[in-house]
Structure formats: C-alpha cells, structure tokens
Design a protein around this motif. Structure first.
Motif, PDB file in Angstrom:
ATOM      1  N   VAL A   1       7.117  -3.320   2.054  1.00 24.83           N
ATOM      2  CA  VAL A   1       5.741  -3.630   2.427  1.00 24.83           C
ATOM      3  C   VAL A   1       4.840  -2.501   1.944  1.00 24.83           C
ATOM      4  O   VAL A   1       5.097  -1.327   2.217  1.00 24.83           O
ATOM      5  CB  VAL A   1       5.603  -3.785   3.960  1.00 24.83           C
ATOM      6  N   MET A   2       3.784  -2.865   1.220  1.00 21.17           N
ATOM      7  CA  MET A   2       2.790  -1.883   0.771  1.00 21.17           C
ATOM      8  C   MET A   2       1.453  -2.238   1.420  1.00 21.17           C
ATOM      9  O   MET A   2       0.891  -3.307   1.178  1.00 21.17           O
ATOM     10  CB  MET A   2       2.659  -1.880  -0.745  1.00 21.17           C
ATOM     11  N   ASP A   3       0.959  -1.343   2.257  1.00 19.58           N
ATOM     12  CA  ASP A   3      -0.282  -1.556   2.995  1.00 19.58           C
ATOM     13  C   ASP A   3      -1.362  -0.669   2.375  1.00 19.58           C
ATOM     14  O   ASP A   3      -1.269   0.553   2.416  1.00 19.58           O
ATOM     15  CB  ASP A   3      -0.068  -1.206   4.470  1.00 19.58           C
ATOM     16  N   ASP A   4      -2.389  -1.295   1.778  1.00 22.14           N
ATOM     17  CA  ASP A   4      -3.417  -0.577   1.024  1.00 22.14           C
ATOM     18  C   ASP A   4      -4.762  -0.615   1.739  1.00 22.14           C
ATOM     19  O   ASP A   4      -5.227  -1.690   2.138  1.00 22.14           O
ATOM     20  CB  ASP A   4      -3.628  -1.214  -0.355  1.00 22.14           C
TER      21      ASP A   4
ATOM     22  N   SER B   1      -7.105   3.172  -3.947  1.00 23.70           N
ATOM     23  CA  SER B   1      -6.580   2.696  -2.666  1.00 23.70           C
ATOM     24  C   SER B   1      -5.543   3.689  -2.155  1.00 23.70           C
ATOM     25  O   SER B   1      -4.871   4.366  -2.943  1.00 23.70           O
ATOM     26  CB  SER B   1      -5.957   1.301  -2.806  1.00 23.70           C
ATOM     27  N   MET B   2      -5.440   3.770  -0.839  1.00 27.46           N
ATOM     28  CA  MET B   2      -4.425   4.607  -0.199  1.00 27.46           C
ATOM     29  C   MET B   2      -3.325   3.696   0.322  1.00 27.46           C
ATOM     30  O   MET B   2      -3.582   2.784   1.115  1.00 27.46           O
ATOM     31  CB  MET B   2      -5.032   5.405   0.953  1.00 27.46           C
ATOM     32  N   SER B   3      -2.085   3.939  -0.142  1.00 26.41           N
ATOM     33  CA  SER B   3      -0.980   3.034   0.161  1.00 26.41           C
ATOM     34  C   SER B   3      -0.004   3.644   1.157  1.00 26.41           C
ATOM     35  O   SER B   3       0.322   4.832   1.078  1.00 26.41           O
ATOM     36  CB  SER B   3      -0.216   2.677  -1.122  1.00 26.41           C
ATOM     37  N   THR B   4       0.453   2.804   2.070  1.00 22.31           N
ATOM     38  CA  THR B   4       1.514   3.159   3.007  1.00 22.31           C
ATOM     39  C   THR B   4       2.683   2.206   2.779  1.00 22.31           C
ATOM     40  O   THR B   4       2.484   0.991   2.663  1.00 22.31           O
ATOM     41  CB  THR B   4       1.027   3.038   4.465  1.00 22.31           C
ATOM     42  N   PHE B   5       3.903   2.746   2.707  1.00 21.31           N
ATOM     43  CA  PHE B   5       5.082   1.932   2.415  1.00 21.31           C
ATOM     44  C   PHE B   5       5.995   1.840   3.636  1.00 21.31           C
ATOM     45  O   PHE B   5       6.118   2.791   4.412  1.00 21.31           O
ATOM     46  CB  PHE B   5       5.869   2.527   1.239  1.00 21.31           C
ATOM     47  N   ASP B   6       6.650   0.684   3.765  1.00 22.42           N
ATOM     48  CA  ASP B   6       7.618   0.477   4.833  1.00 22.42           C
ATOM     49  C   ASP B   6       8.611  -0.581   4.361  1.00 22.42           C
ATOM     50  O   ASP B   6       8.390  -1.245   3.329  1.00 22.42           O
ATOM     51  CB  ASP B   6       6.921   0.028   6.121  1.00 22.42           C
TER      52      ASP B   6
END
Length: 250
Positions: free
Chosen positions: A216-219, A189-194
């Motif tokens: 927040v971790m958006d996968d 999975s590719m994760s984006t953090f905020d």
C-alpha cells in the motif's frame, strides 16, 4: 486563442512544462536505448540542445532533473555520465503512471474506472477545512490480470468548479486533471508504505482470497504553493510489478 502577431498570424503559447517533459522523456529514451548496460558519456550540452531543439538553459534544467532521478551524474572533469541500467528499471518514483509502467514491462495495459464521483464528506488526510472531494478509482490490468488499484481524492474546492471536465479522469490521472483543468500543477507527493492482506474490497476487485498480500502506498500530494491538493492511495498486488525506488547518497 494565441496572441496575434504583427503579420496577422495567431500563435499559441508554448507550454514550457510540456516542453520540459518531452525533452526529459526523449533523453530517457535515448539513455535506455544504449547498446549496453555500461555507463556512457552524453554528447555536449550544445550538441544535445541543438538535436532536441531546446535552449541550453532548458536542457540544463532537464539534466538536473535526470540527475535527481539517478539516471545521470554531472562531473566537471568527466561531463555528464548516463546509467542505462538504472534508466531501464521500472520504478515507482520515475515512471509517469501505472499504465506506462505496465506497458514498459511488456504487458498489454488497460484499466477499469471503478469510481468517479463528487463526495460531500471529509477525508482527514486533506486540508482541515476541506469538506468534500472528487473520488477517482481505477483498477489496472497487466494483460488480463488485475495488478494494481488506485483510489484518489482530489480536494473538493479545487474540483468543484470543473465538473464538466470530470470525464477527463477516465483516461488521464489526477495530476493531469489538477494541472490542465484546475490550473494547479503538482510539486511533489509524500509517500507512506505498508503491507496488508486483502480486505473485502480488494478481494472483490482482484478476485482473490484474504491471504493475498498487497503493498500500500499512501500519498499526500502538494501543489507548487505547498498546499495539500490530493490524497492518493494505491494497492499493488504482490509479485506482479517491480516496485523499486532509488536511494541517493548524501
């Protein structure tokens, strides 16, 4: 039903992925159980393979995975060195699931299912021609404190044919559902953090005020065929879980 052998016995096929997982977890537990934080040399591959009951090729695949995770290094002149200090860390990129992470921290882990429904609608983070998804929401507790919320959207075309298995998701995660029920193993999975303050939904779920902070971790989750099969968003309450990620040298 397994294939019938010449002597009339039914033999169930061995799930190589499950064997690899069990071998990996056995080695991780062995490294974590070392009596100090100092790096140490693992036994030879022959010895490890015999003790674990796997082939040397299977063991080498597992060691390569552990090296990618940062738990061991393999050097021609020094053998395989294990790092128990890193192995004992609770990490987002290696612990298989929130429940296991919470338990490893010494808490009693439990979760509530807040959503389990098939939605006729578009999630823009899934494939463009996807017009439905299976929503799975879970609130996780450390003892009696809500510490994380996961909201997963499994691609609708994959999930639709397995409605009779949806209840599996009350206890298992979406990766398990995709592999065991849909026949679609996950590759990565590719994760984006905020970071965000609690919105109305999080305030109600966690019983907190708007000033509470969440990571927040958006996968975006890919299958082995590199198709997007799931969109997962997780919310971690600040100050409760050690959200660590290992960065490797190039």
């Amino acid at each position: 039903m397994g294939e019938r052998t010449r002597n009339g016995l039914d033999i169930l096929p061995v799930d190589s992925a499950e064997l690899s997982f069990k071998t990996k977890m056995a080695l991780i537990d062995f490294i974590r159980g070392h009596d100090s934080d100092q790096p140490f040399k693992l036994p030879s591959e022959d010895h490890l393979a015999r003790r674990l009951g796997v082939s040397r090729n299977a063991l080498r695949d597992v060691l390569a995975s552990l090296e990618e995770m940062g738990l061991v290094t393999r050097q021609r002149s020094k053998g395989t060195l294990a790092n128990p200090r890193v192995a004992r860390e609770c990490r987002m990129d290696t612990d298989p699931g929130l429940s296991r992470m919470i338990t490893r921290m010494g808490y009693r882990s439990r979760h509530e299912v807040t959503a389990l429904r098939f939605v006729e609608g578009v999630d823009s983070r899934l494939e463009q021609n996807s017009d439905s998804y299976l929503e799975v929401g879970k609130l996780f507790y450390a003892d009696d404190i809500p510490v994380a919320f996961a909201n997963d959207h499994v691609e609708g075309r994959l999930a639709a044919g397995h409605r009779e298995r949806f209840d599996v998701l009350r206890e298992e995660n979406c990766f398990f559902f995709l592999k065991e029920c849909c026949g679609v193993p996950v590759a990565y999975s590719m994760s984006t953090f905020d970071v965000m303050q609690a919105d109305e939904t999080l305030q109600a779920l966690f019983r907190v005020g708007p000033e509470e902070l969440f990571l927040v971790m958006d996968d975006i989750v890919y299958s082995r065929d590199l198709e997007i099969v799931c969109h997962a968003v997780s919310y971690y309450r600040k100050g409760y879980l050690p959200l660590k990620v290992l960065r490797k040298g190039w």
